[in-house]
Design an enzyme around this catalytic site. Structure first.
Site, PDB file in Angstrom:
ATOM      1  N   HIS A 114      -7.255  -6.198   0.376  1.00 47.26           N
ATOM      2  CA  HIS A 114      -6.281  -5.456   0.095  1.00 47.26           C
ATOM      3  C   HIS A 114      -5.439  -5.964   0.867  1.00 47.26           C
ATOM      4  O   HIS A 114      -3.989  -5.079   0.206  1.00 47.26           O
ATOM      5  CB  HIS A 114      -6.205  -4.228   0.615  1.00 47.26           C
ATOM      6  N   SER A 162       0.446  -1.390  -0.106  1.00 47.71           N
ATOM      7  CA  SER A 162       0.283  -0.259   0.068  1.00 47.71           C
ATOM      8  C   SER A 162       0.736   1.374  -0.031  1.00 47.71           C
ATOM      9  O   SER A 162       1.535   1.768  -0.379  1.00 47.71           O
ATOM     10  CB  SER A 162      -0.980  -0.298   1.137  1.00 47.71           C
ATOM     11  N   ASP A 192      -0.445  -4.307  -3.128  1.00 50.61           N
ATOM     12  CA  ASP A 192      -1.341  -3.562  -3.717  1.00 50.61           C
ATOM     13  C   ASP A 192      -1.561  -1.657  -4.111  1.00 50.61           C
ATOM     14  O   ASP A 192      -2.312  -1.079  -2.398  1.00 50.61           O
ATOM     15  CB  ASP A 192      -2.582  -4.272  -2.954  1.00 50.61           C
TER      16      ASP A 192
END
Length: 281
Positions: free
Chosen positions: A249, A96, A120
């Site tokens: 996620h 992330s 992600d």
């Protein structure tokens, strides 16, 4: 607790396990901390030197009042590379926010970053998704009367995380204030500035990558849509793309075995290639 490592402009909290080569640095997502990588590092540390990092504003690292752009975060990665492996460089695995930072650092500092696994986070994430993310991040800065209340909150916030991942987040992502309440270690102002910075254009950095790289999406990710991932996958023929089945996620915490295997194969296969490049240089 980890080790406080001074990089001159900032001090970051890091933890090293293993002593093999190459050095692999692990970067968490926004509001998280280095301990989310524990199960993966446990699998990889017998082979590599694994260094997990509390990024600026997070965990036990410094929390300056400002300085949370993609350039600020990627500068920290460059400084880490200079300290941890000044001649051979480092591999970076990021999730992330950490994925965004790894892509930017790899593009800006290709002699220090030998390869990246970016999990992600890609260019082309839709504005509506960023709107929801910003709301979620800002609402996360609150206090909890007790540990049970905190864990209930985390279970509701991260519905796909296994129990051990929830326990790690509760134990290592919060501290007690003077009133005895549990409060996030991630600084509120840092998170507010960071989540806005995530909207910065990532496309030029990914399209210009020359080093070994793989982008990863959780099959059920609510942050990276199939359309965004497809567009990102076609940006650069040198960048591989992988989808982890059944994961949302939070891929490293939901599928640690699969992610560890991917990292081991990627780093193992990429290291000889980058070693030859370094020898030529």
């Amino acid at each position: 607790m980890g080790t406080r490592l001074s990089l001159g402009s900032i001090t970051l909290n890091v933890e090293q396990k293993g002593d093999g080569q190459p050095v692999v640095v692990f970067l968490h997502g926004i509001t998280a901390n280095r301990r989310v990588w524990d199960p993966i590092i446990e699998r990889l540390s017998p082979r590599f030197t694994c260094v997990s990092v509390d990024q600026r504003g997070h965990g036990l690292s410094d929390k300056p009042d400002s300085g949370y752009s993609d350039l600020d975060y990627s500068n920290d990665i460059q400084l880490l590379a200079e300290r941890l492996s000044p001649t051979a460089g480092i591999f970076v695995v990021g999730h992330s926010l950490g994925a965004r930072n790894s892509i930017v650092a790899a593009s800006r500092f290709p002699l220090s970053v030998r390869g990246i696994v970016a999990i992600d986070f890609v260019p082309f994430i839709e504005d509506s998704v960023f709107d929801l993310l910003e709301k979620r991040v800002l609402e996360g800065h609150r206090s909890f009367a007790g540990l049970a209340e905190l864990k209930d909150y985390l279970c509701g916030r991260y519905v796909h995380l296994p129990k051990d991942a929830i326990e790690r987040r509760a134990e290592h992502g919060y501290d007690k204030n003077e009133a005895g309440e549990y409060v996030p270690l991630a600084a509120a102002g840092a998170m507010a500035e960071t989540v806005v910075g995530l909207r910065e254009d990532l496309e030029p950095y990914l399209s210009n990558l020359e080093i070994p790289a793989v982008i990863v999406r959780g099959e059920l990710s609510t942050l990276v849509s199939p359309e965004a991932f497809s567009r990102a996958s076609s940006l650069n023929a040198k960048v591989d793309a992988v989808v982890i089945p059944g994961a949302d996620h939070y891929v490293p915490e939901e599928a640690p075995r699969e992610v560890a295997e991917l990292i081991e194969n990627f780093v193992g296969n990429s290291a000889p290639q980058t070693d030859r490049i370094l020898e030529r240089n």
